[in-house]
Scaffold this active site. Sequence first.
Site, PDB file in Angstrom:
ATOM      1  N   ARG A  47       0.842  -1.306   0.058  1.00 11.81           N
ATOM      2  CA  ARG A  47      -0.005   0.016   0.073  1.00 11.81           C
ATOM      3  C   ARG A  47       0.826   1.288   0.047  1.00 11.81           C
ATOM      4  NH1 ARG A  47      -1.418   4.252   2.330  1.00 11.81           N
ATOM      5  NH2 ARG A  47       0.053   3.892   4.151  1.00 11.81           N
ATOM      6  N   LYS A 136      -7.879  -4.989 -17.592  1.00 18.12           N
ATOM      7  CA  LYS A 136      -6.604  -5.635 -18.321  1.00 18.12           C
ATOM      8  C   LYS A 136      -6.665  -7.061 -18.282  1.00 18.12           C
ATOM      9  CE  LYS A 136      -2.347  -6.801 -17.401  1.00 18.12           C
ATOM     10  NZ  LYS A 136      -1.037  -6.296 -16.819  1.00 18.12           N
ATOM     11  N   GLU A 177      -4.474  -7.477 -24.285  1.00 17.35           N
ATOM     12  CA  GLU A 177      -2.889  -7.691 -24.150  1.00 17.35           C
ATOM     13  C   GLU A 177      -2.557  -9.421 -24.386  1.00 17.35           C
ATOM     14  OE1 GLU A 177      -0.979  -6.879 -20.314  1.00 17.35           O
ATOM     15  OE2 GLU A 177       0.828  -7.065 -21.108  1.00 17.35           O
ATOM     16  N   LYS A 219      -2.767  -3.774 -25.975  1.00 16.45           N
ATOM     17  CA  LYS A 219      -1.599  -3.732 -25.329  1.00 16.45           C
ATOM     18  C   LYS A 219      -0.508  -4.702 -25.754  1.00 16.45           C
ATOM     19  CE  LYS A 219       0.706  -3.810 -20.839  1.00 16.45           C
ATOM     20  NZ  LYS A 219       0.358  -3.101 -19.436  1.00 16.45           N
TER      21      LYS A 219
HETATM   22  P1  13P Z   1       6.006  -4.417 -18.252  1.00 17.87           P
HETATM   23  O1  13P Z   1       5.915  -3.195 -18.816  1.00 17.87           O
HETATM   24  O2  13P Z   1       6.881  -4.752 -16.995  1.00 17.87           O
HETATM   25  O3  13P Z   1       5.901  -5.669 -19.073  1.00 17.87           O
HETATM   26  O4  13P Z   1       4.420  -4.956 -17.543  1.00 17.87           O
HETATM   27  C1  13P Z   1       3.469  -4.482 -18.253  1.00 17.87           C
HETATM   28  C2  13P Z   1       2.223  -5.277 -17.957  1.00 17.87           C
HETATM   29  O5  13P Z   1       1.177  -4.746 -17.500  1.00 17.87           O
HETATM   30  C3  13P Z   1       2.308  -6.500 -18.197  1.00 17.87           C
HETATM   31  O6  13P Z   1       1.225  -7.398 -18.105  1.00 17.87           O
END
Ligand code: 13P
Length: 340
Positions: A47, A136, A177, A219
């Site tokens: 935290r 995400k 991502e 991403k």
């Molecule tokens: P990094 O930029 O350290 O790769 O982390 C980004 C991320 O959210 C990986 O899931």
Amino acid sequence: MEKMALESNAAAMVAPGKGILAADESSGTIKKRFDKIKLESTSESRRAYRDLLFTAPGAEKYISGVILFDETLRQKSSDGRPFPELLASRGILPGIKVDAGAKPLAGFPGETITEGLDGLRERLAEYRGLGARFAKWRAVIDIGAGIPTRYAIEGNAEALARYAALCQEAAIVPIVEPEVLMDGDHSIERCEEVTDRVLTTVFNALFMQRVHLEGIVLKPNMVIAGKKCAVQATPQQVADATLRCLRRRVPTAVPGIAFLSGGQSEAEATLHLSLMNRAGALPWQLSFSYGRALQKSTIDAWRGEVSNVAAAQRTFLRRARLNGLARNGSYDAAMEQVAA
Ligand code: 13P
């Protein structure tokens, strides 16, 4: 109406001059980061560290959103405000990591599938109530002898699209991502070939599952040689190969692309982004969503000491500002010396 809210939040996440801070390290990952500074990972030390990042003076000039871990979304700043409320008051969008991690894919040695779809609709509703405006989900594709297999790519793409559709239903912008790892000894050409296939498969799955592309943020990894490859590409080669791949595979309806850093150094990640943004007019915003490349020097400056908080916040701000400059191509590697 719902689509408009998704679109305006997605646009805010990739606003010019800014990028996203990935501070969503799971308890296991943050422990690894703290081990390096010999700091015990407790709910309070985690935290305190996140508080340092989120209260850094001036960060809102360069940071559009922060990805949080479940525990952090429920924690409070030292002034008693819940973190999502603190961030929102600074004009920074709070986000939440919702996947449950990459697990071994049965029948496919060396490959993984990202889990976390069960109960996701209910979790998204709760997260939205706690203030999250985006989410995400990270799929992991490793390159090696005989991998990735077609099924590992398709299985991960299906799950990413399923997650994205559920997010949009809940008025949450999905960060999609698909990460092709840079851990192996593969060449940059091999990385391009795999990234090409992964992005094509992911956008096909997003189409099949009726995901509104104007309301997502992609991403991806950059196209780069594996860390153990004897031949390392130049920064310009990384920028060129990455842009070539994205231009081929990412529809222009997508508002923005925010790279992960994936094990690149802070300076490398910033330089690559800046070179790409120097390439002239692009059909999407080209931004960052860095974890390690925004935090490494900050953790080193902090070392878990209250007396180092102000210096660590200055270190964080400097890194955020340099990446802010990379957003329009005006970062130069020489700035690393000057700014230090
Ligand atoms: P990094 O930029 O350290 O790769 O982390 C980004 C991320 O959210 C990986 O899931």
